[in-house]
Design a protein around this motif. Structure first.
Motif, PDB file in Angstrom:
ATOM      1  N   LEU A 117       0.809  -1.221   0.000  1.00 28.27           N
ATOM      2  CA  LEU A 117       0.000   0.000   0.000  1.00 28.27           C
ATOM      3  C   LEU A 117       0.842   1.270   0.000  1.00 28.27           C
ATOM      4  CD1 LEU A 117      -2.803  -0.997   2.536  1.00 28.27           C
ATOM      5  CD2 LEU A 117      -2.964  -0.844   0.038  1.00 28.27           C
ATOM      6  N   TYR A 118       2.156   1.122  -0.023  1.00 25.00           N
ATOM      7  CA  TYR A 118       3.049   2.282   0.057  1.00 25.00           C
ATOM      8  C   TYR A 118       2.860   3.227  -1.134  1.00 25.00           C
ATOM      9  CZ  TYR A 118       7.506   4.792  -0.379  1.00 25.00           C
ATOM     10  OH  TYR A 118       8.456   5.746  -0.548  1.00 25.00           O
ATOM     11  N   ASN A 119       2.975   2.703  -2.354  1.00 27.90           N
ATOM     12  CA  ASN A 119       2.765   3.549  -3.539  1.00 27.90           C
ATOM     13  C   ASN A 119       1.349   4.112  -3.621  1.00 27.90           C
ATOM     14  OD1 ASN A 119       5.399   3.328  -4.441  1.00 27.90           O
ATOM     15  ND2 ASN A 119       4.990   1.567  -5.752  1.00 27.90           N
ATOM     16  N   PRO A 120       0.311   3.278  -3.443  1.00 28.43           N
ATOM     17  CA  PRO A 120      -1.045   3.836  -3.464  1.00 28.43           C
ATOM     18  C   PRO A 120      -1.273   4.921  -2.403  1.00 28.43           C
ATOM     19  CG  PRO A 120      -1.140   1.458  -3.688  1.00 28.43           C
ATOM     20  CD  PRO A 120       0.285   1.811  -3.376  1.00 28.43           C
ATOM     21  N   LEU A 121      -0.677   4.757  -1.218  1.00 23.97           N
ATOM     22  CA  LEU A 121      -0.847   5.752  -0.160  1.00 23.97           C
ATOM     23  C   LEU A 121      -0.307   7.111  -0.591  1.00 23.97           C
ATOM     24  CD1 LEU A 121      -1.496   6.605   2.776  1.00 23.97           C
ATOM     25  CD2 LEU A 121       0.788   5.792   3.405  1.00 23.97           C
ATOM     26  N   ILE A 122       0.907   7.133  -1.103  1.00 23.47           N
ATOM     27  CA  ILE A 122       1.530   8.391  -1.507  1.00 23.47           C
ATOM     28  C   ILE A 122       0.790   8.997  -2.701  1.00 23.47           C
ATOM     29  CG2 ILE A 122       3.657   9.506  -2.276  1.00 23.47           C
ATOM     30  CD1 ILE A 122       3.745   8.409   0.575  1.00 23.47           C
ATOM     31  N   LEU A 127      -3.280  -9.543  -1.732  1.00 24.06           N
ATOM     32  CA  LEU A 127      -4.686  -9.921  -1.849  1.00 24.06           C
ATOM     33  C   LEU A 127      -5.516  -9.304  -0.738  1.00 24.06           C
ATOM     34  CD1 LEU A 127      -4.549 -13.706  -2.860  1.00 24.06           C
ATOM     35  CD2 LEU A 127      -5.008 -11.727  -4.316  1.00 24.06           C
ATOM     36  N   MET A 128      -4.915  -9.168   0.440  1.00 25.39           N
ATOM     37  CA  MET A 128      -5.606  -8.537   1.554  1.00 25.39           C
ATOM     38  C   MET A 128      -5.603  -7.016   1.421  1.00 25.39           C
ATOM     39  SD  MET A 128      -4.103 -10.779   4.738  1.00 25.39           S
ATOM     40  CE  MET A 128      -4.918  -9.717   5.936  1.00 25.39           C
ATOM     41  N   ALA A 129      -4.436  -6.466   1.049  1.00 24.79           N
ATOM     42  CA  ALA A 129      -4.251  -5.016   1.091  1.00 24.79           C
ATOM     43  C   ALA A 129      -5.155  -4.269   0.113  1.00 24.79           C
ATOM     44  CB  ALA A 129      -2.784  -4.680   0.804  1.00 24.79           C
ATOM     45  N   GLY A 130      -5.181  -4.715  -1.139  1.00 29.86           N
ATOM     46  CA  GLY A 130      -5.967  -4.017  -2.148  1.00 29.86           C
ATOM     47  C   GLY A 130      -7.447  -3.942  -1.820  1.00 29.86           C
ATOM     48  N   PRO A 131      -8.113  -5.078  -1.608  1.00 29.23           N
ATOM     49  CA  PRO A 131      -9.537  -5.037  -1.266  1.00 29.23           C
ATOM     50  C   PRO A 131      -9.822  -4.319   0.056  1.00 29.23           C
ATOM     51  CG  PRO A 131      -8.940  -7.209  -2.085  1.00 29.23           C
ATOM     52  CD  PRO A 131      -7.655  -6.452  -1.913  1.00 29.23           C
ATOM     53  N   LEU A 132      -8.945  -4.488   1.065  1.00 22.83           N
ATOM     54  CA  LEU A 132      -9.144  -3.771   2.327  1.00 22.83           C
ATOM     55  C   LEU A 132      -9.168  -2.265   2.092  1.00 22.83           C
ATOM     56  CD1 LEU A 132      -6.922  -5.715   4.913  1.00 22.83           C
ATOM     57  CD2 LEU A 132      -9.401  -5.424   4.995  1.00 22.83           C
ATOM     58  N   ALA A 133      -8.260  -1.808   1.208  1.00 21.43           N
ATOM     59  CA  ALA A 133      -8.193  -0.377   0.923  1.00 21.43           C
ATOM     60  C   ALA A 133      -9.378   0.083   0.086  1.00 21.43           C
ATOM     61  CB  ALA A 133      -6.881  -0.054   0.208  1.00 21.43           C
ATOM     62  N   ASP A 134      -9.613  -0.567  -1.054  1.00 17.77           N
ATOM     63  CA  ASP A 134     -10.617  -0.092  -2.012  1.00 17.77           C
ATOM     64  C   ASP A 134     -12.052  -0.348  -1.572  1.00 17.77           C
ATOM     65  OD1 ASP A 134      -8.689   0.866  -3.754  1.00 17.77           O
ATOM     66  OD2 ASP A 134      -8.593  -0.979  -4.932  1.00 17.77           O
ATOM     67  N   ILE A 190      -7.889  12.211  13.001  1.00 18.05           N
ATOM     68  CA  ILE A 190      -6.482  11.786  13.017  1.00 18.05           C
ATOM     69  C   ILE A 190      -5.948  11.599  11.602  1.00 18.05           C
ATOM     70  CG2 ILE A 190      -4.869  10.001  13.790  1.00 18.05           C
ATOM     71  CD1 ILE A 190      -6.857   9.343  16.026  1.00 18.05           C
ATOM     72  N   PHE A 191      -6.711  10.893  10.771  1.00 20.63           N
ATOM     73  CA  PHE A 191      -6.231  10.533   9.436  1.00 20.63           C
ATOM     74  C   PHE A 191      -6.858  11.353   8.316  1.00 20.63           C
ATOM     75  CE2 PHE A 191      -5.758   6.739  12.107  1.00 20.63           C
ATOM     76  CZ  PHE A 191      -4.439   6.414  11.874  1.00 20.63           C
ATOM     77  N   GLY A 192      -7.858  12.166   8.635  1.00 16.94           N
ATOM     78  CA  GLY A 192      -8.540  12.917   7.594  1.00 16.94           C
ATOM     79  C   GLY A 192      -9.633  12.085   6.947  1.00 16.94           C
ATOM     80  N   THR A 193     -10.368  12.707   6.047  1.00 14.65           N
ATOM     81  CA  THR A 193     -11.451  12.000   5.358  1.00 14.65           C
ATOM     82  C   THR A 193     -11.353  12.158   3.846  1.00 14.65           C
ATOM     83  OG1 THR A 193     -12.883  13.949   5.602  1.00 14.65           O
ATOM     84  CG2 THR A 193     -13.041  12.250   7.305  1.00 14.65           C
ATOM     85  N   SER A 194     -10.170  12.472   3.372  1.00 19.09           N
ATOM     86  CA  SER A 194      -9.963  12.625   1.930  1.00 19.09           C
ATOM     87  C   SER A 194      -9.486  11.308   1.332  1.00 19.09           C
ATOM     88  CB  SER A 194      -8.934  13.727   1.668  1.00 19.09           C
ATOM     89  OG  SER A 194      -7.706  13.426   2.291  1.00 19.09           O
ATOM     90  N   THR A 195      -9.255  11.302   0.024  1.00 17.80           N
ATOM     91  CA  THR A 195      -8.751  10.110  -0.651  1.00 17.80           C
ATOM     92  C   THR A 195      -7.418   9.694  -0.040  1.00 17.80           C
ATOM     93  OG1 THR A 195      -9.792  10.794  -2.723  1.00 17.80           O
ATOM     94  CG2 THR A 195      -8.039   9.144  -2.867  1.00 17.80           C
ATOM     95  N   GLY A 196      -7.291   8.428   0.283  1.00 19.51           N
ATOM     96  CA  GLY A 196      -6.066   7.909   0.883  1.00 19.51           C
ATOM     97  C   GLY A 196      -6.136   7.757   2.387  1.00 19.51           C
ATOM     98  N   ILE A 223      -4.918   1.593   7.454  1.00 21.89           N
ATOM     99  CA  ILE A 223      -4.331   0.252   7.315  1.00 21.89           C
ATOM    100  C   ILE A 223      -2.826   0.317   7.541  1.00 21.89           C
ATOM    101  CG2 ILE A 223      -4.024  -1.731   5.793  1.00 21.89           C
ATOM    102  CD1 ILE A 223      -6.487  -0.778   4.237  1.00 21.89           C
ATOM    103  N   TYR A 224      -2.187   1.326   6.982  1.00 18.63           N
ATOM    104  CA  TYR A 224      -0.735   1.484   7.109  1.00 18.63           C
ATOM    105  C   TYR A 224      -0.344   1.667   8.577  1.00 18.63           C
ATOM    106  CZ  TYR A 224       3.843   2.630   5.111  1.00 18.63           C
ATOM    107  OH  TYR A 224       5.162   2.610   4.742  1.00 18.63           O
ATOM    108  N   ALA A 225      -1.147   2.405   9.331  1.00 18.71           N
ATOM    109  CA  ALA A 225      -0.873   2.609  10.752  1.00 18.71           C
ATOM    110  C   ALA A 225      -0.992   1.306  11.537  1.00 18.71           C
ATOM    111  CB  ALA A 225      -1.822   3.663  11.325  1.00 18.71           C
TER     112      ALA A 225
END
Length: 443
Positions: A243-248, A364-371, A391-397, A403-405
């Motif tokens: 999720l590192y690249n998608p997060l940034i 397989l876990m990361a992508g669906p958990l995020a999207d 804490i994390f905001g409510t915008s995209t990402g 999940i990253y935290a």
């Protein structure tokens, strides 16, 4: 160290070219899909063939010429890159083509990596194992520094085809250095006391060969503790990596320059960490290096999730990745010193098989958990927004950041908890070096 250094340099040049292509393709996939799942599936398809080939690769590496296996891996990587370039040049490249190509690349790459890992104990003195491990880690991080800058500057001028041509040229460095280097084969030990089956490895059937590494590890509780600790660390670590690249990209509106800057900072941290470790030699107790590395990597990744400031991302990833050579090199030094060279192919393959399964599951876990779950839940009207939005905001990402935290905290806790388990904490006392084993292990 001379032979190792020559091979290391060739792999460094080759990896820089490969990372340039990976960086360019990452941006290309995000631009045409905008999906975290699409990016994480690349990691899934790289790992998929490794699940099947890794148990057999241990037998292959212990039975066949390791230098030739490494050359084979480079040649297949060259052909995979060439295929991608031709598809793009003819305007035929699709995302599913990349998935298919990385399946092939992943299988042969695993074989090459295992042959390389199992050869280190034969070409490097025992007291240099940690240093060799830190140099190996530095390959990826030096590439992470140079490749984004090179690819980002050259891409507007020469395009993806030009980047791929550079990648193909750099393969020559890896091939030439391998060709001129002598990589010895392990000598069979007729009276090998560490063989859990018998004194003649050739008498084993295929099933015994396939399961040898797992049974060898199971017969030694201290090695089992190492495997369990790394497994609990690897799952959140690999979810975070996926999720590192998608997060940034999500937090910056797809800004490839910021991604390149953060990636470069992370790479610089890895290089500095590897250089410091190479000069220092690491902790006297290698298990301390592994656990302290877990703690440091997890803590500073945790900071990344709580901010949207690129400079903070760069600093945090720099410090976090300084710990990566420490935990990998320290762990590898234990395996190299405790497992006889004649068995390292099968035993390391067994250990890596577990890691490969984790690397397969994580995307397989990361992508669906995020999207599908956390991103919708962290939108302004989402169920988690009232709880975590401040804490994390409510915008995209924002969902990806949650999940990253969680993943980062988990990595930190594995390192801390490791000190509370005597079998892991005292692994080097409980296991003698492989050249000191005096009695046969029965399982």
């Amino acid at each position: 160290m001379r032979t190792f250094t020559i091979i290391w340099f060739g792999q460094l040049v080759s990896t820089i070219g490969s990372y340039m292509t990976v960086f360019a393709l990452t941006i290309w996939i995000w631009q045409i899909t905008g999906s975290a799942t699409a990016l994480t599936l690349v990691g899934f398809f790289v790992q998929l063939p490794r699940v099947l080939i890794t148990p057999f690769s241990g037998i292959i590496v212990d039975r066949f010429n390791r230098k030739q296996l490494m050359l084979l891996g480079d040649i297949v990587a060259f052909l995979c890159t060439l295929t991608i370039g031709l598809l793009y040049f003819t305007n035929s490249l699709a995302v599913w083509h990349l998935y298919l190509v990385v399946v092939i690349y992943g299988g042969f790459g695993q074989l090459q990596q295992l042959a390389y890992s199992a050869s280190i104990a034969l070409i490097v003195p025992k007291e240099q194992y940690t240093r060799a491990g830190s140099m190996s880690s530095a390959v990826n991080y030096i590439s992470a520094i140079l490749s984004p800058a090179l690819a980002g500057g050259l891409y507007p001028i020469i395009g993806l085809v030009g980047i791929i041509i550079i990648d193909i040229i750099t393969f020559a460095a890896g091939l030439i250095t391998l060709l001129i280097s002598h990589i010895p084969q392990p000598k069979p030990e007729i009276n090998d006391k560490s063989n859990p089956d018998n004194n003649d490895p050739k008498s084993e059937n295929i099933w015994e060969n396939l399961t040898f590494g797992f049974r060898y590890i199971y017969s030694k509780p201290a090695l089992m503790a190492m495997v369990v600790a790394f497994t609990f660390f690897a799952l959140p670590n690999d979810i975070g990596k996926a999720l590192y690249n998608p997060l940034i990209l999500a937090r910056t509106g797809g800004d490839s320059q910021i991604l390149g800057n953060v990636t470069t900072a992370a790479g610089l941290g890895g290089v500095i960490g590897a250089l410091l470790l190479s000069a220092w030699g690491g902790f006297r107790r290698k298990v301390d290096g592994m656990l302290v590395g877990f703690i440091g990597a997890g803590f500073f990744r945790f900071v990344v999730a709580f901010t949207q400031i690129p400079q903070v991302w760069m600093f945090s990833m720099f410090i976090s990745t300084m710990n990566t050579p420490l935990f990998y090199s320290s762990s590898n030094a234990i395996w190299y010193s405790k497992v006889p060279p004649i068995h390292q192919g099968k035993v390391l393959a067994a250990d890596q098989s577990i890691g490969v399964v984790i690397s397969l599951i994580a995307p397989l876990m990361a992508g669906p958990l995020a999207d599908k779950i956390f991103e919708p839940a962290m939108q302004p009207q989402g169920v988690l927004a009232p709880i975590l939005g401040s804490i994390f905001g409510t915008s995209t990402g924002s969902g990806i950041a949650v999940i990253y935290a969680i993943a980062s905290i988990s990595m930190l806790l594995v390192g801390i908890c490791g000190y509370f388990f005597p079998t892991l904490r005292n692994v080097e006392k409980l296991l003698p070096d492989c050249d000191q084993v005096e009695e046969k292990i029965e399982i």
